[in-house]
Write a protein that holds these residues in place. Structure first.
Motif, mmCIF file in Angstrom:
data_model
loop_
_atom_site.group_PDB
_atom_site.id
_atom_site.type_symbol
_atom_site.label_atom_id
_atom_site.label_comp_id
_atom_site.label_asym_id
_atom_site.label_seq_id
_atom_site.Cartn_x
_atom_site.Cartn_y
_atom_site.Cartn_z
ATOM 1 N N ILE A 320 -7.263 -6.146 -4.814
ATOM 2 C CA ILE A 320 -5.763 -6.528 -5.203
ATOM 3 C C ILE A 320 -4.854 -5.467 -4.745
ATOM 4 O O ILE A 320 -3.539 -5.342 -4.796
ATOM 5 N N GLU A 321 -5.400 -4.317 -3.976
ATOM 6 C CA GLU A 321 -4.496 -3.567 -3.180
ATOM 7 C C GLU A 321 -5.179 -3.192 -1.890
ATOM 8 O O GLU A 321 -5.706 -4.209 -1.291
ATOM 9 N N ASP A 322 -5.310 -1.926 -1.536
ATOM 10 C CA ASP A 322 -5.711 -1.737 -0.165
ATOM 11 C C ASP A 322 -7.190 -1.778 0.035
ATOM 12 O O ASP A 322 -7.950 -1.621 -1.095
ATOM 13 N N GLN A 323 -7.898 -1.787 1.046
ATOM 14 C CA GLN A 323 -9.374 -1.993 1.187
ATOM 15 C C GLN A 323 -10.073 -0.620 1.234
ATOM 16 O O GLN A 323 -11.077 -0.706 1.548
ATOM 17 N N PHE A 324 -9.526 0.534 1.089
ATOM 18 C CA PHE A 324 -10.194 1.863 1.171
ATOM 19 C C PHE A 324 -10.230 2.336 0.008
ATOM 20 O O PHE A 324 -11.335 2.789 -0.527
ATOM 21 N N ARG A 325 -9.391 2.363 -0.922
ATOM 22 C CA ARG A 325 -9.463 3.100 -2.377
ATOM 23 C C ARG A 325 -8.936 2.053 -3.427
ATOM 24 O O ARG A 325 -8.587 2.585 -4.375
ATOM 25 N N SER A 552 -8.959 -6.349 11.386
ATOM 26 C CA SER A 552 -9.748 -5.087 11.874
ATOM 27 C C SER A 552 -10.055 -4.181 10.630
ATOM 28 O O SER A 552 -9.075 -3.915 10.024
ATOM 29 N N PRO A 553 -11.257 -3.418 10.653
ATOM 30 C CA PRO A 553 -11.473 -2.443 9.582
ATOM 31 C C PRO A 553 -10.517 -1.330 9.484
ATOM 32 O O PRO A 553 -10.381 -0.572 8.691
ATOM 33 N N MET A 554 -9.889 -1.170 10.837
ATOM 34 C CA MET A 554 -9.079 -0.072 10.878
ATOM 35 C C MET A 554 -7.641 -0.150 9.940
ATOM 36 O O MET A 554 -6.721 0.695 9.720
ATOM 37 N N ARG A 555 -7.291 -1.546 9.534
ATOM 38 C CA ARG A 555 -6.332 -1.741 8.652
ATOM 39 C C ARG A 555 -6.649 -1.176 7.086
ATOM 40 O O ARG A 555 -6.936 -2.357 6.340
ATOM 41 N N ILE A 556 -6.725 -0.066 7.013
ATOM 42 C CA ILE A 556 -7.184 0.382 5.683
ATOM 43 C C ILE A 556 -6.198 0.209 4.623
ATOM 44 O O ILE A 556 -6.314 0.266 3.389
ATOM 45 N N ASP A 557 -4.826 -0.209 5.146
ATOM 46 C CA ASP A 557 -3.789 -0.425 3.999
ATOM 47 C C ASP A 557 -3.790 -1.977 3.630
ATOM 48 O O ASP A 557 -2.948 -2.400 3.084
ATOM 49 N N SER A 558 -4.625 -2.509 4.273
ATOM 50 C CA SER A 558 -4.953 -4.011 4.014
ATOM 51 C C SER A 558 -3.628 -4.734 4.729
ATOM 52 O O SER A 558 -3.091 -5.792 4.040
ATOM 53 N N VAL A 574 -8.789 -18.256 9.695
ATOM 54 C CA VAL A 574 -8.102 -16.904 9.715
ATOM 55 C C VAL A 574 -7.938 -16.073 8.647
ATOM 56 O O VAL A 574 -7.042 -16.668 7.873
ATOM 57 N N ALA A 575 -8.723 -15.193 8.311
ATOM 58 C CA ALA A 575 -8.938 -14.651 7.008
ATOM 59 C C ALA A 575 -7.800 -13.627 6.840
ATOM 60 O O ALA A 575 -7.693 -12.663 7.485
ATOM 61 N N MET A 576 -6.971 -13.584 5.664
ATOM 62 C CA MET A 576 -5.710 -13.044 5.445
ATOM 63 C C MET A 576 -5.779 -12.293 4.033
ATOM 64 O O MET A 576 -6.558 -12.574 3.217
ATOM 65 N N ASN A 577 -5.304 -11.125 4.176
ATOM 66 C CA ASN A 577 -5.134 -10.412 2.780
ATOM 67 C C ASN A 577 -4.175 -10.697 1.951
ATOM 68 O O ASN A 577 -2.971 -10.389 2.010
ATOM 69 N N PHE A 578 -4.510 -11.639 0.906
ATOM 70 C CA PHE A 578 -3.641 -12.260 0.071
ATOM 71 C C PHE A 578 -2.735 -11.249 -0.719
ATOM 72 O O PHE A 578 -1.792 -11.669 -1.095
ATOM 73 N N GLN A 579 -3.207 -10.075 -0.897
ATOM 74 C CA GLN A 579 -2.604 -9.017 -1.873
ATOM 75 C C GLN A 579 -1.700 -8.525 -1.217
ATOM 76 O O GLN A 579 -0.924 -7.507 -1.740
ATOM 77 N N THR A 580 -1.445 -8.668 0.119
ATOM 78 C CA THR A 580 -0.351 -7.748 0.730
ATOM 79 C C THR A 580 0.768 -8.888 1.380
ATOM 80 O O THR A 580 0.539 -9.574 2.185
#
Length: 929
Positions: A320-325, A552-558, A574-580
């Motif tokens: 529900i937020e970024d993909q790193f923390r 890309s996994p480098m999109r740590i801010d999702s 095409v997979a999207m980060n719905f939380q962003t």
């Protein structure tokens, strides 16, 4: 300070004309003269000054005026060298005299132009009775209704009500108005009369209501169709709905239904009249939203193979937020499934107490229990759509916990799981219709040769890539990430049927060896590389196989990638980060609205048919697809809120609008309006834009409203809509916030028209086509393949394609010429042309000069005696248009059959393996008719 008074009646227009305005007079020699125009007090003449002519000659008698045209629609405007510098919305022409001379004028604003057009048309209609009509209109239906509203509050017949009650009543009638604005208007009125106290009289209430609740742009529209009455009757409304809004099969019953639904006054409902308030209410209702209601339900063919659809897909659905923390939560799945998402991701790892958990591996994201996610998926899987849901399993579990996963899925999902083995005799995946209510597992699968209870498979998915990247400072290319292997239990493998995950190698290998039930996943970097270097192959690959593209996994801010970059290649998932939230999610949400928000959108035919060729990076027109011209006029805005978190300017809003086109590279464009300073409540823009759309089925239109600020422009609202869902005519665009919520009462008022060509004038900088002669026509060309059999067959298709182009161009040229003679722009339709030209068919003594003969198959115009030259020209041009139309209809079938015959011959040639890559797209029926 007192605000400028709004125009709310014909009387206001006449009074303004008597006071006069500075207008620009346009001459054929490209000169423009600044003159002061005014209406004589006796309303018999239109005068201007200064002038070299005698004062008696520098005028036009009102009774000599034949018509008033809006826009740049006379020969003088079209031939003027600086016509491109003149706003279409500020230009108008007075046609007068027996020879139909034109006085061509340009106002300083669209509002001033509308005042003159409305006032002059009123004078033409009522002539010497204008004064009587103006006096009688003072006690019209609207005033009576507003007075009745006042009387219902003034129960004691005191003749006045409290300021608080007056404000509340007006706000109830117009919920978008701010209380402070209504109060200010009453105080302003009291101050102008040096009145003490806060009581409001009936006259004051009526005056303030007229001032605040009249939208001039809608009033000018109403009188345009009401024959200069202050209301629309059933026939006026029918004409508006059919000619302007494009409503088919309209009749008086439908008009009466609309009047009874939206007209607030009992008198209007009884007489079948729609007042300015009822008309405003109707135009602001969902019935007149820009989104076509036909697309609110599933309206596309759902029986095509699964690979023929774009599929609404989520990446890292649990976040529900970024993909790193960021935290993981089941609400991510609930939100995505409620939004119509049909592909969700489960990144599964070993958890405590032998319970698998979901989170992003090798990061600091929190964990959620696998079982609880499956419970939520079972509950909401078909909440928004009955069509199949794909679970993208990224399995990082031990054999022991894989078995736990299987137990949970079988127990909770039960018969919803689709585990039927693929049919070896088929070449394509089943359709969404066949798979209704089923859940598909996309994951690794053991080979058929594996006889044990477990075996090892490759792990090249994004989870493996993430683990590689997190351990390295130097980022490698995605296709160079070393492939790991892991153990997979047979029970989990057996749950995978028609979505088996495999590693992509190269296109030629896939064309020859990949099975239709196998799915490849692409990192966005790799997918972008293929989209740029192998666009044609990528499109052809996606005709049979599902392709999933993940960020890309480098999109740590999702943050999100642009889904259009991959939709144009035919990539389905095409997979999207719905939380962003933001532009990219706006595009995704807007795109999947077009098929009842069911999560599946049928791809363009040119991306599905085996015998078609399409390059995703085309920067020109698409073979076999007729380009469309989109004309958008941004008229006004309503009730724009102050941007969140913005306090530097207090409550002041300085809005402007961007219109963006998203699609294939040839279609991408944007235009912006001017800034309207210090007016967020009812800004008037009155600006028109034109866009060429080469592949309409893949195009989207996005309206963005921003607040102009010297520190940095701030977001107010947006609305994104597929081109195919646009409703033409006068429409309201409901604005949405950054996170997708509807902004209460905030909207744009626009006019939308879609045509096949642009007529007259100079081409715009974007290279939009103008009317061309035969020598400069662009004919569709066929690719030479240097394969003699195929080239010989398709050489025979060239002449009929040229014939089809000639037929279409000749007809369109004739139509544009007829529109110009009718005094209308290329945006107009033929019904509007007939409405515009029909008054000229009557002589001064009401005898017919031209008669329409409807007894033949094609309507003809017949001259009656001696008529002016201009009418002869109209009849001649009309005849040419009818002749070209007959030629199209009579020859279309023959031309079409010739092309199809060549196509069939090519398909059955001895080189079938070339079909998917070398043949031009099939000609569409619209090419011919």
């Amino acid at each position: 300070m007192p605000t400028e008074k709004k125009i709310s009646s014909a009387s206001d227009c006449i009074n303004s004309m008597v006071e006069g305005s500075e207008l620009k007079k346009v001459r054929s020699n490209s000169r423009i003269y600044h003159r002061y125009f005014l209406l004589d007090a006796d309303m018999q003449s239109l005068r201007w000054e200064p002038s070299k002519k005698d004062s008696e000659k520098a005028k036009i008698d009102i009774k000599s005026i034949k018509e008033v045209r809006t826009g740049k629609n006379t020969d003088i405007f079209r031939s003027n060298g600086i016509s491109d510098q003149i706003s279409e919305d500020c230009a108008f022409s007075v046609i007068y005299g027996e020879n139909y001379e034109s006085l061509d004028l340009v106002a300083n604003s669209a509002d001033v132009a509308n005042i003159w057009v409305t006032g002059l048309r009123y004078l033409i209609s009522y002539g010497k009775h204008t004064l009587d009509m103006l006096e009688s209109s003072q006690d019209n239906m609207r005033t009576s209704w507003v007075s009745q509203m006042f009387s219902e509050i003034d129960v004691d017949n005191l003749g006045h009500i409290t300021l608080c009650n007056a404000v509340q009543c007006i706000r109830d009638l117009n919920p978008g108005l701010k209380t402070s604005k209504i109060e200010l208007k009453f105080k302003e009125l009291h101050k102008s009369k040096d009145k003490a106290g806060t009581e409001v009289t009936k006259e004051e209430f009526v005056e303030v209501f007229h001032e605040l609740c009249t939208r001039p742009e809608i009033y000018f529209l109403l009188v345009q169709f009401s024959s200069n009455k202050e209301f629309l009757d059933t026939k006026d409304l029918m004409m508006f709905l059919e000619a302007e809004q494009g409503v088919a099969h309209i009749n008086e019953e439908i008009s009466l239904e609309i009047i009874n639904k939206y007209e607030p006054s009992k008198e209007g409902q009884e007489k079948g009249w729609l007042s300015i308030d009822g008309f405003t209410k109707y135009l602001m209702s969902p019935d007149c939203y820009i989104f076509d209601p036909e697309h609110k339900k599933v309206c596309q063919d759902m029986k095509q193979p699964l690979s023929h659809y774009f599929i609404n897909s989520s990446h890292n659905t649990y976040l529900i937020e970024d993909q790193f923390r960021g935290p993981s939560d089941i609400t991510g799945y609930i939100r995505a499934l409620k939004m119509g998402c049909r592909s969700v991701e489960l990144d599964v790892w070993d958890g405590p107490d032998n319970e698998p958990v979901i989170y992003t591996g090798h990061t600091m994201t929190s964990q959620i229990v696998f079982r609880s996610v499956i419970d939520i998926i079972n509950k909401y899987a078909f909440f928004a759509s009955e069509y199949p849901l794909i679970l993208c399993l990224e399995n990082h579990c031990s054999i022991k916990q894989q078995k736990v996963m299987v137990q949970h899925m079988k127990k909770i999902l039960g018969d919803k799981l689709y585990t039927t083995s693929p049919n070896m005799e088929e070449s394509y995946l089943p359709s969404p219709d066949v798979l209704k209510g089923r859940i598909l597992i996309k994951a690794k699968k053991l080979s058929s040769s594996c006889s044990g209870v477990e075996g090892d498979v490759t792990d090249e998915d994004e989870g493996a890539e993430m683990s590689q990247r997190m351990g390295k400072e130097n980022v490698e290319q995605p296709n160079n990430v070393p492939v790991k292997r892991f153990q997979l239990c047979k029970e989990l493998s057996e749950l995978v049927s028609i979505c088996k995950s495999v590693q992509f190698k190269e296109f030629q290998v896939s064309f020859q060896a990949q099975k239709y039930w196998e799915v490849c996943s692409f990192n966005e970097v790799l997918a972008s590389k293929y989209a740029n270097e192998n666009p044609g192959d990528f499109v052809n690959y996606n005709k049979r196989f599902l392709a999933r593209v993940f960020p890309s996994p480098m999109r740590i801010d999702s943050s999100n990638m642009n889904p259009q970059d991959f939709w144009k290649c035919g990539c389905q998932i095409v997979a999207m980060n719905f939380q962003t939230p933001g532009l990219m999610m706006d595009l995704n949400i807007g795109w999947f609205r077009q098929n009842g928000n069911c999560g599946y959108v049928l791809r363009p035919a040119i991306m599905r048919e085996e015998v078609s060729f399409f390059s995703a990076n085309t920067k020109d027109s698409v073979p076999g697809v007729s380009p469309q011209l989109l004309h958008i006029k941004i008229i006004s805005g309503q009730n724009f809120p102050k941007p969140k978190g913005s306090g530097a300017k207090g409550d002041v809003v300085d809005p402007y609008v961007y219109v963006e086109i998203h699609g294939i590279p040839a279609d991408c464009a944007e235009q912006r309006t001017k800034t309207v300073h210090q007016n967020g409540d009812a800004p008037i823009f009155d600006e028109s834009f034109e866009f060429q759309i080469n592949l309409p089925e893949l195009a989207m239109v996005r309206f963005v409203v921003l607040d102009d600020d010297y520190i940095g422009d701030e977001f107010i609202g947006q609305y994104t809509i597929p081109f195919e869902c646009l409703q033409t005519g006068y429409r309201h665009v409901p604005l949405q916030s950054l996170t997708g919520e509807v902004l209460a009462h905030a909207s744009l008022f626009v006019h939308v028209a879609i045509t096949n060509r642009r007529g007259g004038g100079k081409p715009h900088k974007r290279g939009l086509s103008v009317r061309k002669g035969k020598k400069s026509r662009e004919y569709a060309s066929l690719r030479t393949l240097w394969i003699k059999t195929v080239d010989e067959v398709f050489k025979n298709a060239q002449p009929p394609i040229r014939d089809a182009t000639d037929l279409r161009e000749n007809m369109q040229n004739a139509v544009v010429s007829f529109k110009e003679l009718c005094g209308l722009s290329s945006v107009a339709n033929l019904m509007q042309c007939m409405l515009a030209v029909s008054p000229r068919f009557l002589g001064s003594d009401n005898t017919p000069l031209v008669v329409l003969n409807l007894s033949e198959q094609y309507p003809t115009m017949e001259l009656q005696g001696i008529v002016p030259e201009v009418l002869k020209k109209i009849v001649t041009t009309y005849d040419m248009m009818i002749q070209s139309l007959k030629a199209v209809i009579e020859n279309a079938d023959a031309v079409y059959e010739k092309i199809v015959h060549c196509q069939r011959a090519g398909v059955s040639s001895e080189q079938p393996r070339w079909r998917a890559t070398v043949l031009t797209s099939p000609p569409q029926r619209t090419l011919c008719c």
